[in-house]
Write a protein that holds these residues in place. Structure first.
Motif, PDB file in Angstrom:
ATOM      1  N   PRO A 220      38.008  63.656  72.255  1.00  0.00           N
ATOM      2  CA  PRO A 220      39.380  63.988  72.647  1.00  0.00           C
ATOM      3  C   PRO A 220      40.316  64.292  71.478  1.00  0.00           C
ATOM      4  CG  PRO A 220      39.043  61.632  72.765  1.00  0.00           C
ATOM      5  CD  PRO A 220      37.702  62.225  72.438  1.00  0.00           C
ATOM      6  N   GLY A 221      39.925  63.973  70.259  1.00  0.00           N
ATOM      7  CA  GLY A 221      40.816  64.153  69.120  1.00  0.00           C
ATOM      8  C   GLY A 221      40.772  65.546  68.531  1.00  0.00           C
ATOM      9  N   GLU A 222      41.539  65.739  67.463  1.00  0.00           N
ATOM     10  CA  GLU A 222      41.616  67.036  66.801  1.00  0.00           C
ATOM     11  C   GLU A 222      40.801  67.085  65.511  1.00  0.00           C
ATOM     12  OE1 GLU A 222      45.718  67.912  66.163  1.00  0.00           O
ATOM     13  OE2 GLU A 222      46.197  68.055  68.301  1.00  0.00           O
ATOM     14  N   LEU A 223      40.547  65.947  64.903  1.00  0.00           N
ATOM     15  CA  LEU A 223      39.772  65.933  63.667  1.00  0.00           C
ATOM     16  C   LEU A 223      38.330  66.357  63.933  1.00  0.00           C
ATOM     17  CD1 LEU A 223      40.999  62.604  62.028  1.00  0.00           C
ATOM     18  CD2 LEU A 223      41.482  64.914  61.242  1.00  0.00           C
ATOM     19  N   PRO A 224      37.726  67.120  63.023  1.00  0.00           N
ATOM     20  CA  PRO A 224      36.335  67.556  63.225  1.00  0.00           C
ATOM     21  C   PRO A 224      35.360  66.383  63.183  1.00  0.00           C
ATOM     22  CG  PRO A 224      37.090  68.121  61.013  1.00  0.00           C
ATOM     23  CD  PRO A 224      38.284  67.623  61.757  1.00  0.00           C
ATOM     24  N   ILE A 225      34.418  66.389  64.110  1.00  0.00           N
ATOM     25  CA  ILE A 225      33.403  65.336  64.144  1.00  0.00           C
ATOM     26  C   ILE A 225      32.561  65.370  62.874  1.00  0.00           C
ATOM     27  CG2 ILE A 225      31.329  64.527  65.348  1.00  0.00           C
ATOM     28  CD1 ILE A 225      32.551  65.641  67.924  1.00  0.00           C
ATOM     29  N   TRP A 226      32.118  66.564  62.527  1.00  0.00           N
ATOM     30  CA  TRP A 226      31.284  66.742  61.320  1.00  0.00           C
ATOM     31  C   TRP A 226      32.183  67.045  60.140  1.00  0.00           C
ATOM     32  CZ3 TRP A 226      26.069  66.650  60.051  1.00  0.00           C
ATOM     33  CH2 TRP A 226      25.719  67.232  58.835  1.00  0.00           C
ATOM     34  N   PRO A 227      32.072  66.330  59.039  1.00  0.00           N
ATOM     35  CA  PRO A 227      31.209  65.167  58.800  1.00  0.00           C
ATOM     36  C   PRO A 227      31.984  63.845  58.872  1.00  0.00           C
ATOM     37  CG  PRO A 227      31.996  65.994  56.717  1.00  0.00           C
ATOM     38  CD  PRO A 227      32.707  66.789  57.781  1.00  0.00           C
ATOM     39  N   LEU A 228      33.224  63.879  59.394  1.00  0.00           N
ATOM     40  CA  LEU A 228      34.106  62.712  59.301  1.00  0.00           C
ATOM     41  C   LEU A 228      33.570  61.505  60.064  1.00  0.00           C
ATOM     42  CD1 LEU A 228      37.655  64.348  59.515  1.00  0.00           C
ATOM     43  CD2 LEU A 228      36.225  63.896  57.518  1.00  0.00           C
ATOM     44  N   LEU A 229      33.037  61.740  61.264  1.00  0.00           N
ATOM     45  CA  LEU A 229      32.523  60.619  62.061  1.00  0.00           C
ATOM     46  C   LEU A 229      31.388  59.915  61.335  1.00  0.00           C
ATOM     47  CD1 LEU A 229      32.414  58.954  64.669  1.00  0.00           C
ATOM     48  CD2 LEU A 229      30.907  60.706  65.628  1.00  0.00           C
ATOM     49  N   MET A 230      30.525  60.689  60.662  1.00  0.00           N
ATOM     50  CA  MET A 230      29.354  60.132  59.990  1.00  0.00           C
ATOM     51  C   MET A 230      29.715  59.295  58.766  1.00  0.00           C
ATOM     52  SD  MET A 230      28.836  63.098  61.560  1.00  0.00           S
ATOM     53  CE  MET A 230      27.933  63.423  63.074  1.00  0.00           C
ATOM     54  N   VAL A 231      30.926  59.483  58.263  1.00  0.00           N
ATOM     55  CA  VAL A 231      31.395  58.663  57.148  1.00  0.00           C
ATOM     56  C   VAL A 231      32.243  57.498  57.665  1.00  0.00           C
ATOM     57  CG1 VAL A 231      32.752  58.645  55.017  1.00  0.00           C
ATOM     58  CG2 VAL A 231      31.305  60.614  55.559  1.00  0.00           C
ATOM     59  N   THR A 232      33.010  57.748  58.726  1.00  0.00           N
ATOM     60  CA  THR A 232      33.853  56.696  59.314  1.00  0.00           C
ATOM     61  C   THR A 232      32.997  55.563  59.863  1.00  0.00           C
ATOM     62  OG1 THR A 232      35.508  58.346  59.924  1.00  0.00           O
ATOM     63  CG2 THR A 232      35.641  56.209  61.019  1.00  0.00           C
ATOM     64  N   ILE A 233      31.973  55.913  60.653  1.00  0.00           N
ATOM     65  CA  ILE A 233      31.028  54.895  61.144  1.00  0.00           C
ATOM     66  C   ILE A 233      29.783  54.984  60.286  1.00  0.00           C
ATOM     67  CG2 ILE A 233      29.678  54.029  63.086  1.00  0.00           C
ATOM     68  CD1 ILE A 233      31.642  55.222  64.995  1.00  0.00           C
ATOM     69  N   SER A 234      29.725  54.150  59.263  1.00  0.00           N
ATOM     70  CA  SER A 234      28.538  54.077  58.411  1.00  0.00           C
ATOM     71  C   SER A 234      27.755  52.811  58.770  1.00  0.00           C
ATOM     72  CB  SER A 234      28.933  54.101  56.937  1.00  0.00           C
ATOM     73  OG  SER A 234      29.895  53.105  56.653  1.00  0.00           O
ATOM     74  N   CYS A 235      28.383  51.646  58.580  1.00  0.00           N
ATOM     75  CA  CYS A 235      27.754  50.410  59.053  1.00  0.00           C
ATOM     76  C   CYS A 235      27.622  50.498  60.570  1.00  0.00           C
ATOM     77  CB  CYS A 235      28.603  49.206  58.676  1.00  0.00           C
ATOM     78  SG  CYS A 235      28.663  48.884  56.910  1.00  0.00           S
ATOM     79  N   GLY A 236      26.407  50.368  61.068  1.00  0.00           N
ATOM     80  CA  GLY A 236      26.141  50.558  62.493  1.00  0.00           C
ATOM     81  C   GLY A 236      25.348  51.818  62.740  1.00  0.00           C
ATOM     82  N   ALA A 237      25.393  52.759  61.783  1.00  0.00           N
ATOM     83  CA  ALA A 237      24.616  54.000  61.911  1.00  0.00           C
ATOM     84  C   ALA A 237      23.730  54.177  60.676  1.00  0.00           C
ATOM     85  CB  ALA A 237      25.546  55.189  62.096  1.00  0.00           C
ATOM     86  N   ILE A 238      24.334  54.490  59.531  1.00  0.00           N
ATOM     87  CA  ILE A 238      23.595  54.511  58.258  1.00  0.00           C
ATOM     88  C   ILE A 238      24.572  54.254  57.129  1.00  0.00           C
ATOM     89  CG2 ILE A 238      23.766  57.043  58.181  1.00  0.00           C
ATOM     90  CD1 ILE A 238      21.184  56.984  56.453  1.00  0.00           C
ATOM     91  N   SER A 239      24.182  53.415  56.189  1.00  0.00           N
ATOM     92  CA  SER A 239      25.051  53.039  55.079  1.00  0.00           C
ATOM     93  C   SER A 239      24.225  52.835  53.821  1.00  0.00           C
ATOM     94  CB  SER A 239      25.799  51.743  55.420  1.00  0.00           C
ATOM     95  OG  SER A 239      26.441  51.228  54.279  1.00  0.00           O
TER      96      SER A 239
END
Length: 477
Positions: A220-239
């Motif tokens: 629903p937001g305006e910020l691009p998913i790639w690559p911001l989401l992959m850096v915002t959620i690191s712990c829980g996905a990959i860190s």
């Protein structure tokens, strides 16, 4: 509700099924004596049961990451569920398993030395600097954040609170692992699991509607998913931070088959915790708009406290305080411990000290800058952890890929996520506020170009591996 429950089920299935595939490809062998026995020193190399190792690993890698990061990632909407599940099963847990098991196979070596073995000395020198800087930044950030909270709820001022937290960090870094970490971490790990499980169960029975993943609410937001989401959620996905922590526990494993339960299992546990908090963030405030307002008002710690207290009452408030204070402390202390180990390996040919003298000297070398940085605003520090963290993860995945290529194993399980994370890191640094702040399209083009170049390098490595295999077969014939 269905998306949330299905996501948890997929993570559990990932552990039950995919972790065994990863273990088989690596070739875990219980006939090989582990460093806990071959290098036993009563300090870092101390045999421990796998369940203790799992809880220690969970606390080492978690901190407030799968809570705060998941809440920030929830602003992107239900697409966060997709990233946590896929990222955790196929990238993060694989990354953690190989970082721990390669350390285990190489006498408990730290992350930079493992990189040097498979990617060369130039990359080793780079990752030595990068990982020690990352450790100091994480330790400083996780000194500042609990100190701020302690000073806000007690008569102690920030400086005194900072000194108390830092004094504990020093003790945890210099004492044998089974004296503090091995004794209290399993208790704290149980608190973390209980906290997340309580929130998840209360959320399901709260009567509120958990968002389901649809094309309409994917993002629903305006910020691009790639690559911001992959850096915002690191712990829980990959860190990448996890690659620096896994060697701490690798020195304590009794047998190689424990690695799947400890390294892959702890990462899946962290993924489930991240899923619960992402769902709570999307649900509790009536959507991403309400969550954004809550984060702007009280920050992640305030959001955690409000959700916990509202869903669980007085107990929830207590758990929130324990979580926001204890969890960063239990990550910060091992960050300082691992930076001490890394610097010891780096300086072992220069500083001819052994035993306690070496431990104290090297701890002082990393401790002083950590304490000075801890006086800087936490949010400023944390901005610079994100890209450094994911770049480290990328390099660890490439290290594991080259290891698999070298021993003629199925390298794609690490190679594909390594290429993915190359694209993430290569794009993010050019677009991010703490990076070069270029336009999104230009950043995307540069990130794509970097990924293509690295892909060609990967293809060359595959061709070279096949040539060596054919030459070996010819010689044998």
């Amino acid at each position: 509700m269905i998306t949330f429950l299905a996501s948890i089920a997929l993570l559990i299935l990932g552990y039950v099924i995919y972790s065994k595939i990863v273990e088989k490809i690596f070739g875990a062998d219980d006939s090989i004596k582990t460093p806990a026995y071959t290098h036993s020193d009563g300090m870092d190399f101390v045999p421990m049961s796998w369940w203790k190792g799992n809880l220690i690993q969970l606390l080492n890698i978690a901190g407030t990451g799968p809570i705060f990061g998941a809440l920030m990632g929830a602003l992107y909407g239900p697409v966060a569920f997709i990233w946590i599940v896929i990222g955790c099963i196929f990238a993060g847990a694989v990354h953690d398993y190989f970082s721990g098991m390669l350390s285990l196979r190489h006498k408990g070596e730290q992350f930079p030395n493992l990189v040097g073995r498979y990617l060369g000395n130039s990359m080793k020198a780079f990752i030595n600097i990068l990982s020690i800087v990352l450790m100091i930044l994480v330790a400083a950030a996780f000194t500042a954040s609990p100190a701020q909270l302690i000073s806000s709820i007690t008569p102690l001022n920030f400086t005194v609170s900072l000194l108390i937290v830092f004094a504990y960090f020093i003790l945890a870094a210099v004492l044998p692992i089974n004296k503090i970490i091995g004794r209290i971490y399993p208790v704290f790990g149980a608190i973390l699991i209980f906290m997340a499980a309580s929130i998840g169960i209360a959320l399901i029975f709260s009567g509120q509607t958990l968002p389901n993943l649809t094309l309409d609410n994917l993002h629903p937001g305006e910020l691009p998913i790639w690559p911001l989401l992959m850096v915002t959620i690191s712990c829980g996905a990959i860190s990448g931070f996890h690659a620096t922590q896994s060697p701490i526990v690798s020195k304590t494993l009794k047998k190689e088959s424990d690695g799947r339960k400890v390294f892959y299992g702890a990462m899946v546990g962290e993924g489930i915790i991240a899923l619960i908090w992402a769902a709570a963030g999307m649900t509790f405030f009536g959507g991403t708009g309400g969550l954004q307002e809550a984060l702007a008002t009280g920050g992640p710690a305030g959001v955690v406290n409000e959700i916990s207290t509202s869903l669980l009452g007085t107990l929830g408030g207590l758990l929130a305080i324990l979580g926001v204070i204890i969890l960063p402390i239990t990550t910060g202390d091992t960050a300082l411990r691992s930076s001490r180990m890394m610097l010891s390996e780096l300086l072992e040919k220069i500083i001819h000290l052994k035993g306690k003298a070496q431990v104290l000297l090297v701890t002082a070398l990393v401790g002083v800058p950590t304490f000075l940085l801890a006086n800087i605003d936490y949010s400023f520090l944390w901005r610079y952890v994100g890209w450094t963290n994911q770049l480290s993860a990328t390099i660890m995945l490439w290290t594991a890929t080259i290891f698999l290529l070298k021993y003629k194993k199925f390298h794609w399980i690490c190679g594909i996520p390594a290429l993915f994370m190359t694209g993430v890191s290569g794009t993010y640094i050019f677009y991010a506020p703490e990076g070069f702040q270029m336009s999104y399209n230009l950043s995307l083009a540069i990130g794509t170009a970097i990924t293509i170049i690295v892909t060609f390098w990967y293809i060359v490595k595959i061709i070279q591996s096949h040539k060596r295999k054919n030459q070996s077969n010819t010689t044998a014939a």
